[in-house]
Design a protein around this motif. Structure first.
Motif, short mmCIF file in Angstrom:
data_model
loop_
_atom_site.label_atom_id
_atom_site.label_comp_id
_atom_site.label_asym_id
_atom_site.label_seq_id
_atom_site.Cartn_x
_atom_site.Cartn_y
_atom_site.Cartn_z
N TRP A 144 1.26 -1.07 0.27
CA TRP A 144 -0.32 0.16 0.04
C TRP A 144 0.57 1.30 -0.01
CZ3 TRP A 144 -4.22 0.98 4.57
CH2 TRP A 144 -5.78 1.59 3.87
N GLU A 145 2.13 0.79 0.75
CA GLU A 145 2.79 2.13 1.16
C GLU A 145 3.68 2.56 -0.40
OE1 GLU A 145 5.29 2.57 4.86
OE2 GLU A 145 3.73 2.36 6.14
N ALA A 146 3.82 1.45 -1.16
CA ALA A 146 4.73 1.35 -2.25
C ALA A 146 4.34 1.75 -3.15
CB ALA A 146 5.84 0.03 -2.58
N SER A 147 3.31 1.69 -3.18
CA SER A 147 1.47 2.10 -4.33
C SER A 147 1.99 3.65 -5.23
CB SER A 147 0.92 2.15 -4.26
OG SER A 147 0.06 2.87 -3.15
N THR A 148 2.38 4.36 -4.01
CA THR A 148 2.52 5.88 -4.82
C THR A 148 3.58 6.43 -4.87
OG1 THR A 148 1.96 5.89 -2.55
CG2 THR A 148 -0.48 6.56 -4.23
N GLN A 149 4.50 5.60 -4.32
CA GLN A 149 5.97 6.07 -4.35
C GLN A 149 6.58 6.79 -4.88
OE1 GLN A 149 8.53 3.31 -2.66
NE2 GLN A 149 10.20 4.67 -1.89
N GLY A 150 6.08 6.32 -6.51
CA GLY A 150 6.76 6.84 -7.65
C GLY A 150 5.84 8.54 -7.33
N ALA A 151 5.41 9.00 -6.67
CA ALA A 151 5.23 10.22 -7.19
C ALA A 151 6.20 11.02 -6.66
CB ALA A 151 3.91 10.46 -6.16
N GLU A 152 7.30 10.87 -5.70
CA GLU A 152 8.33 11.66 -4.93
C GLU A 152 9.44 11.68 -5.63
OE1 GLU A 152 9.81 8.94 -0.98
OE2 GLU A 152 8.18 8.59 -0.90
N ALA A 153 9.73 10.94 -6.81
CA ALA A 153 10.06 11.10 -7.88
C ALA A 153 9.70 12.20 -8.82
CB ALA A 153 10.54 9.51 -9.06
N LEU A 154 8.81 12.84 -8.87
CA LEU A 154 8.64 13.66 -9.67
C LEU A 154 7.85 15.02 -8.83
CD1 LEU A 154 5.42 12.43 -10.88
CD2 LEU A 154 7.21 12.80 -12.19
N GLY A 155 9.17 15.05 -7.44
CA GLY A 155 8.51 16.44 -6.68
C GLY A 155 7.49 16.27 -5.58
N VAL A 156 6.65 15.53 -5.78
CA VAL A 156 5.78 15.94 -4.84
C VAL A 156 5.83 15.33 -3.47
CG1 VAL A 156 3.23 14.79 -4.04
CG2 VAL A 156 4.35 15.46 -6.95
N ARG A 157 5.17 16.28 -1.84
CA ARG A 157 5.90 15.63 -1.34
C ARG A 157 4.65 14.68 -0.64
NH1 ARG A 157 3.58 17.98 4.05
NH2 ARG A 157 2.43 19.40 2.71
N ARG A 158 5.93 13.44 -0.12
CA ARG A 158 4.67 12.85 0.05
C ARG A 158 4.83 12.05 1.63
NH1 ARG A 158 3.82 6.01 -0.63
NH2 ARG A 158 6.39 6.38 -0.26
N VAL A 159 3.50 11.83 2.19
CA VAL A 159 3.16 11.76 3.76
C VAL A 159 2.66 9.75 3.81
CG1 VAL A 159 1.74 12.37 5.90
CG2 VAL A 159 3.41 13.87 4.16
N VAL A 160 2.86 9.26 4.69
CA VAL A 160 2.70 7.93 4.77
C VAL A 160 2.49 8.03 6.13
CG1 VAL A 160 2.56 5.83 5.02
CG2 VAL A 160 4.03 6.81 3.11
N ILE A 161 0.92 7.25 5.79
CA ILE A 161 -0.43 7.86 8.13
C ILE A 161 -0.40 5.63 8.35
CG2 ILE A 161 -1.03 10.14 7.81
CD1 ILE A 161 -3.79 8.46 6.84
N ARG A 162 0.25 5.78 8.99
CA ARG A 162 0.47 4.62 9.61
C ARG A 162 -0.73 3.82 10.26
NH1 ARG A 162 7.03 3.40 9.01
NH2 ARG A 162 6.99 3.01 6.92
N THR A 163 -1.78 4.13 10.62
CA THR A 163 -2.98 4.00 11.51
C THR A 163 -3.57 3.11 12.38
OG1 THR A 163 -4.02 6.03 9.73
CG2 THR A 163 -5.73 5.14 11.18
N SER A 164 -3.79 3.74 13.16
CA SER A 164 -4.26 2.75 14.58
C SER A 164 -5.55 2.38 14.18
CB SER A 164 -3.95 2.73 15.58
OG SER A 164 -4.42 4.17 15.90
N MET A 165 -6.62 1.43 15.86
CA MET A 165 -8.42 1.63 15.33
C MET A 165 -8.72 2.71 15.93
SD MET A 165 -9.95 -0.49 17.86
CE MET A 165 -9.49 -0.21 19.60
N VAL A 166 -9.81 2.78 15.48
CA VAL A 166 -10.28 4.30 14.77
C VAL A 166 -11.40 4.73 16.02
CG1 VAL A 166 -10.58 6.34 13.88
CG2 VAL A 166 -8.82 5.49 12.75
N LEU A 167 -11.54 5.27 16.81
CA LEU A 167 -12.77 5.28 17.37
C LEU A 167 -13.52 6.62 17.22
CD1 LEU A 167 -11.13 4.92 21.22
CD2 LEU A 167 -12.25 3.02 19.39
#
Length: 309
Positions: A149-172
């Motif tokens: 899932w994380e790697a699926s959009t990693q290619g955006a970084e090569a285009l200069g896009v600031r990329r943040v990955v959110i590792r989410t826990s159980m959401v209440l």
């Protein structure tokens, strides 16, 4: 800022959309039924056509000031993981990531920022020791899903896009995992899962949406962030806290063998394993939690939760 949210009508996405609108931002949600989006989230939220695979129909909304949030993916905890369900869990996430990269390629200019969803399942099953974003991945199914899932959009970084990955826990919040827990706990039949020693990272829906908005709008932040409240709790402690919040006893454990018999691998990896994911980078960046404790998060979530019957 204009923000495009894939998965924007879901549990997390709809909360984020409403928060961003309240903050004065424009929100666009790609959808197979774009005409339904304003009916679900209000006239201020715009729908755009989405075929589930490409950027056709919504890439034109991308500008150099746009943010994209990719939350799309099949629910991992809906039931037993048959081979078909596992395939949908993986392919739905990879397809959404491919659609994001396709949309960026179609756009006249890349977006300013991309927030890519992931989960604390990335770390695999761990003990009670705190785990921050520097930790490596685990080696079970959930870990492999998160890695892909994380790697699926990693290619955006090569285009200069600031990329943040959110590792989410159980959401209440009103809905989600809490909604499934409430019926037995309201009857006084709730309790820890299995031995009750596995860690249960959590975050309130307000903080999930708030943290994503914070990461969208704070230049210079990139890479992985654990979206979990600062308070650590195990399954036994979670059950006690939920019982107290409901005014009910919560001492009846759900036996591990029964959960495995009913749900198989899903029970082993989602219900009977855990990780003490800590929001080290989020706190260091200056995010302030609205609901940092489990008691406070549950109290707020239960205010909006549907009642029995």
């Amino acid at each position: 800022m204009r923000t495009i949210i894939l998965g924007g009508t879901g549990f997390i996405g709809s909360a984020l959309a409403r928060l961003l609108v309240a903050q004065g931002h424009e929100v666009v949600i790609p959808s197979r039924r774009p005409e339904k989006v304003p009916m679900v989230l209000g006239a201020q939220v715009r729908g755009a056509p989405f075929d589930g695979k490409t950027g056709a129909g919504w890439a034109d909304f991308i500008t150099p000031e746009t943010g994209i949030v990719n939350l799309a993916g099949e629910n991992i905890a809906a039931g037993r993981w048959t081979p078909e369900v596992k395939a949908r869990i993986e392919t739905s996430r990879l397809a959404a990531g491919a659609a994001v990269l396709d949309a960026i390629a179609r756009a006249d200019a890349p977006p300013a920022v991309l927030v890519q969803a992931s989960a604390v399942g990335y770390y695999g099953a761990r003990g009670p020791e705190p785990v921050d974003e520097s930790a490596g991945p685990g080696d079970n199914f959930l870990s492999r899903v998160a890695i892909g899932w994380e790697a699926s959009t990693q290619g955006a970084e090569a285009l200069g896009v600031r990329r943040v990955v959110i590792r989410t826990s159980m959401v209440l919040g009103p809905g989600g995992a809490l909604e499934k827990m409430l019926p037995p706990f309201r009857l006084g039949l709730g309790g820890p899962l299995g031995a009750g020693t596995q860690m249960v990272p959590f975050i309130h829906l307000d903080d999930e949406a708030g943290a994503i908005a914070f990461l969208l709008h704070t230049p210079g932040l990139s890479g992985p962030f654990n979206l979990a409240a600062p308070q650590a709790v195990d399954s036994r402690g979670f059950a006690r806290a939920l019982g107290r919040a409901l005014g009910r006893p919560a001492f009846l454990p759900a036996p591990a063998f029964a959960l495995k018999l009913l749900l198989g691998q899903m029970a082993e990896e989602v219900l009977l394993s855990g990780v003490n994911a800590v929001p080290a980078r989020l706190l260091a960046a200056g995010y302030r939690f609205r609901h940092p404790t489990l008691a406070g998060a549950l109290a707020q979530a239960l205010v909006a939760a549907p009642g029995p019957g």
